[in-house]
Design a protein around this motif. Structure first.
Motif, PDB file in Angstrom:
ATOM      1  N   UNK A  23       0.734  -1.068   0.281  1.00  0.00           N
ATOM      2  CA  UNK A  23      -0.090   0.149  -0.113  1.00  0.00           C
ATOM      3  C   UNK A  23       0.749   1.365   0.044  1.00  0.00           C
ATOM      4  N   UNK A  24       0.258   2.409  -0.627  1.00  0.00           N
ATOM      5  CA  UNK A  24       0.825   3.743  -0.467  1.00  0.00           C
ATOM      6  C   UNK A  24      -0.466   4.721  -0.338  1.00  0.00           C
ATOM      7  N   UNK A  25      -0.338   5.619   0.210  1.00  0.00           N
ATOM      8  CA  UNK A  25      -1.539   6.827   0.481  1.00  0.00           C
ATOM      9  C   UNK A  25      -1.469   7.849  -0.679  1.00  0.00           C
ATOM     10  N   UNK A  26      -1.311   7.126  -1.791  1.00  0.00           N
ATOM     11  CA  UNK A  26      -1.319   8.120  -3.063  1.00  0.00           C
ATOM     12  C   UNK A  26      -1.765   7.473  -4.247  1.00  0.00           C
ATOM     13  N   UNK A  27      -2.555   7.890  -4.948  1.00  0.00           N
ATOM     14  CA  UNK A  27      -2.799   7.539  -6.539  1.00  0.00           C
ATOM     15  C   UNK A  27      -1.651   7.509  -7.300  1.00  0.00           C
ATOM     16  N   UNK A  53      -5.396   2.206  -7.701  1.00  0.00           N
ATOM     17  CA  UNK A  53      -6.354   2.447  -6.573  1.00  0.00           C
ATOM     18  C   UNK A  53      -6.250   1.045  -5.861  1.00  0.00           C
ATOM     19  N   UNK A  54      -6.861   1.289  -4.710  1.00  0.00           N
ATOM     20  CA  UNK A  54      -6.919  -0.078  -3.918  1.00  0.00           C
ATOM     21  C   UNK A  54      -7.873  -0.012  -2.631  1.00  0.00           C
ATOM     22  N   UNK A  55      -8.316  -0.964  -2.261  1.00  0.00           N
ATOM     23  CA  UNK A  55      -9.130  -0.840  -1.065  1.00  0.00           C
ATOM     24  C   UNK A  55      -8.081  -0.733   0.044  1.00  0.00           C
ATOM     25  N   UNK A  56      -8.375   0.080   1.133  1.00  0.00           N
ATOM     26  CA  UNK A  56      -7.425   0.334   2.207  1.00  0.00           C
ATOM     27  C   UNK A  56      -7.022  -0.927   2.818  1.00  0.00           C
ATOM     28  N   UNK A  57      -5.848  -1.317   2.775  1.00  0.00           N
ATOM     29  CA  UNK A  57      -5.568  -2.788   3.472  1.00  0.00           C
ATOM     30  C   UNK A  57      -6.110  -3.089   4.843  1.00  0.00           C
ATOM     31  N   UNK A  82       2.811   8.529   7.564  1.00  0.00           N
ATOM     32  CA  UNK A  82       1.552   9.534   7.304  1.00  0.00           C
ATOM     33  C   UNK A  82       0.291   8.889   8.070  1.00  0.00           C
TER      34      UNK A  82
END
Ligand SMILES: Cc1cc2nc3c(=O)[nH]c(=O)nc-3n(C[C@H](O)[C@H](O)[C@H](O)COP(=O)(O)O)c2cc1C
Ligand SMILES: Cc1cc2nc3c(=O)[nH]c(=O)nc-3n(C[C@H](O)[C@H](O)[C@H](O)COP(=O)(O)O)c2cc1C
Lengths: 452, 452
Positions: free
Chosen positions: B61-65, B75-79, B103
């Motif tokens: 995951x990463x908090x950015x598109x 995009x992805x569902x929040x893990x 973050x």
């Protein structure tokens, strides 16, 4: 029979909390003192609420450990996490999680709600709170609670950013064209590029737009700032009201503020809380209530009351009334409207501190109503038909038994009176259950109407 | 047969990503271009991995598109949200979510992991990342990415705070004494009262200590700072290694750093990534690989490579080699070890940019291995027995079919060789699957040994 077959119908929300809303509920023989951190407890409650065709269920929250864990069950599973697990155990009921605008980042929170909305098939709701108290502030790098006005200013900007993030993908941004290798239409992605007082957020969300567009926006602040905020953003409002007259005044006030904010007053649903204590006779209901009161530890109640009223420890005496020289509401930086409600209740009914604690033990300021199923249904109907409520926040004193009793005995009466759906019907979103329209995307210009 | 019956056994982690780790996988006829935001896709994958008795599954995951949504599923569902839903759909497999120390707030994140650990019965794991890139920074109020060293300094303090929070309730803090009305033992709650460089966190967590104490701590940084961090905190390490010799060197280095940090080197498990492309013959496997390569859009790959190498757009030419004058690793503030791996791969094998993109398309730097089930099992066994790995991060090029193929054809071979459990046996925690001890609570003094 679904909502569409009827006139105006009630919206019911199950407010789930530990072993019940009465602070002494955990001490009853039937209660499991670990229930509040067990998934199975909540799965069981969610299924009872679905049996009662409730619109939604709701979890309160604050990012701090309250007071002394000796007094009563403390801590809680984080609501978004718990609701995600409940999403897979239910089918129709809405799932409303509390989250704080003071102690979250818009990007992370918007993403979590979008994810829950997708996973639940459009059943996510957000109870937006600004979080009172220095305890929470001190868990997030601050020394003291931010001022009331500042918390609401931040909340407003938080919502503006979150709404931009939720709209940052148009509904049809995904193309998925395997042949050409084009997955999405970049022109339908709109980075917020927000630079404000509290937040700077540049990029688009990394989750496509969710079934509801964004979660149902719920709010429960009753102060001036709280009501202004609700009129602007909220689609459902939780509120604690002790009398029909107060509830009617609040209802009328909020609808008129919503109209003034340029919104349709039908698009904000007002849900007062009620703590039903049900018996087959009124005497039996009163006896239930009595047992709960006998389990209250009054010294704990005094501590909590002194905290709420911002008094020095040791100020209050159990068998005396509240001091006459309490500060005005505007001096309270914490939960303002709760403060006023408690003070007015004590003064109106001339309660001693002991009596006040007994009255607050059940619902912390919400209306407690002990009676037969008919009496409970009558009370609900009378508030609903007299301009005091669009529905109710059902807050059983003891869980699960109080929710079972409500669903088994009050729900059939409400259905028979045509006030509540008898079944869910086809799967749909939380917002549709509340009779609200799906929000348009702020970045999409409405197509010109086709003339025929 | 469970682990206990054997000697040393493999630890397998299923790295689940969209329709597979190959960037062009979404274009295959079998792939669903919406899969990465559908719960059912992940439930299906999790159940395949459980059929293969994997230790765990993992979401990056990463908090950015990232970049342009035209190129591939974005995009992805929040893990943490997705894994909570998967917790209810599975029974035995561990659930590892990526979350950023740059973050997030320690209080919120510690609470979410404690909640997932409770809800999953002790199966939570955290892939700790510091998050490279300015895109993420700009979603959280910063103008630029914090420096590499600063990100790791913050990560260290984040872990110290999180560990205090997870230990802030002793395991037996809940008393639940209904008769006396005492719910918890306040002396067994330990507020962190932390005041540091990056964080001030005063109060105890509002969740009791979870089944594992805290989530399994996983990490994947390969830079100097990354390895120092891993040696101190990590219990499992993901890594991208292209050759046996490199993997052996990394393995030995990390074990020795862990010993130097005062920890048992057995208590850090090293898991290189492998992208298996399986065919019933080697030719069939190669043909699978070929089909995937043909679906790569090379212009997209050039853009991403220029980003990773911090080059101006337009610098790279498809049929030329990488420029000779690339900056040293220390000049890279982003993903340092990934940078070096890619540059070394290109130089060692004298690849053109086009060839390099083909090689990275499958596993972004992880070892891609096309072959028969026997060849894949041999490769795994050889790294495992020659001091290069304690297990593997299995990264199928195409999902779900590549995971199915691994479980149906490679897993039986590994089991027959005694390298993998044949069933899970009794329910247990993720940490026990990895053969690691449950962590002691830092606030509890070990009881004096009883002398007999
Ligand atoms: C039914 C109900 C539920 C509430 N749940 C929460 C909650 O979960 N967390 C919280 O911080 N405040 C909660 N509140 C408090 C309100 O959000 C608000 O903070 C409080 O009414 C004080 O706001 P005010 O100062 O605008 O009146 C709740 C209030 C009501 C009536
Ligand atoms: C298997 C694997 C998975 C990774 N997953 C993530 C991830 O989900 N998010 C992220 O930001 N970085 C991820 N990384 C990158 C590492 O966490 C780390 O940031 C990267 O190796 C650069 O760190 P370094 O500068 O210490 O080498 C992953 C790396 C590997 C090998």
């Amino acid at each position: 029979m679904t909502t569409a077959d009827h006139g105006r119908q009630l919206h019911l929300n199950a407010f789930l909390m530990n072993t019940g809303h009465h602070e002494a509920s955990w001490r009853l023989p039937e209660s499991d003192p670990y229930a509040h951190v067990e998934l199975d407890h909540y799965v069981h409650l969610a299924r009872i609420a679905e049996r009662g065709t409730f619109d939604s269920l709701f979890l309160a929250d604050g990012p701090q450990l309250w007071g002394n864990i000796a007094q009563r069950p403390a801590g809680a599973l984080e609501p978004l996490t718990l609701l995600t697990a409940l999403a897979t155990a239910t089918r129709d009921i809405g799932l409303i999680a509390t989250a704080s605008t003071s102690y979250n980042s818009p990007y992370n929170l918007a993403r979590k709600f979008a994810s829950l909305d997708i996973i639940s098939g459009g059943r996510a709701g957000w109870n937006i709170v600004t979080t009172a108290g220095a305890e929470a502030a001190r868990n997030f790098g601050l020394d003291a609670e931010p001022a009331h006005a500042e918390r609401y200013a931040r909340a407003g900007e938080f919502l503006d950013v979150a709404l931009k993030l939720w709209d940052s993908w148009e509904d049809d941004a995904i193309v998925g064209d395997k042949a050409s290798g084009v997955w999405g239409d970049d022109a339908k992605v709109h980075p917020p590029r927000h630079r404000g007082t509290y937040f700077s957020v540049e990029g688009a969300l990394n989750v496509p737009r969710s079934p509801q567009g964004y979660p149902l926006l719920v709010q429960a602040g009753s102060s001036e700032d709280g009501k202004t905020f609700a009129a602007r953003y909220a689609e459902a409002v939780f509120t604690a009201q002790q009398t029909l007259a107060d509830a009617q005044a609040f209802y009328a006030d909020l609808k008129s503020r919503t109209r003034q904010a340029g919104r349709d007053p039908e698009h904000i649903k007002v849900l007062p809380g009620i703590v039903p204590v049900i018996g087959s006779t009124q005497a039996e209901a009163r006896a239930h209530e009595q047992v709960l009161e006998e389990h209250i530890v009054h010294t704990h109640g005094v501590q909590r009351l002194e905290q709420l009223l911002q008094l020095e420890p040791g100020t209050l005496e159990l068998d005396a009334r509240l001091p006459a020289d309490l500060p005005p509401e505007s001096a309270i930086e914490g939960a303002r409207s709760r403060y006023t409600l408690v003070v007015e209740l004590a003064r109106r009914e001339r309660l001693t501190v002991r009596q006040l604690i007994g009255r607050l033990g059940g619902g912390r300021g919400h209306l407690t109503f002990a009676g037969t199923p008919e009496q409970v249904a009558d009370a609900i109907e009378s508030w609903f038909t007299q301009g005091a409520a669009d529905g109710f926040n059902i807050m059983p004193a003891v869980l699960p038994s109080g929710l079972d009793a409500f669903v088994d005995h009050v729900v059939p009466l409400l259905r028979a009176r045509g006030l509540l759906r008898t079944e869910y019907g086809p799967r749909t979103t939380l917002r549709e259950r509340y009779g609200l329209p799906r929000p348009a995307n702020q970045y999409v210009t409405a197509p010109a109407p086709v003339l025929v």
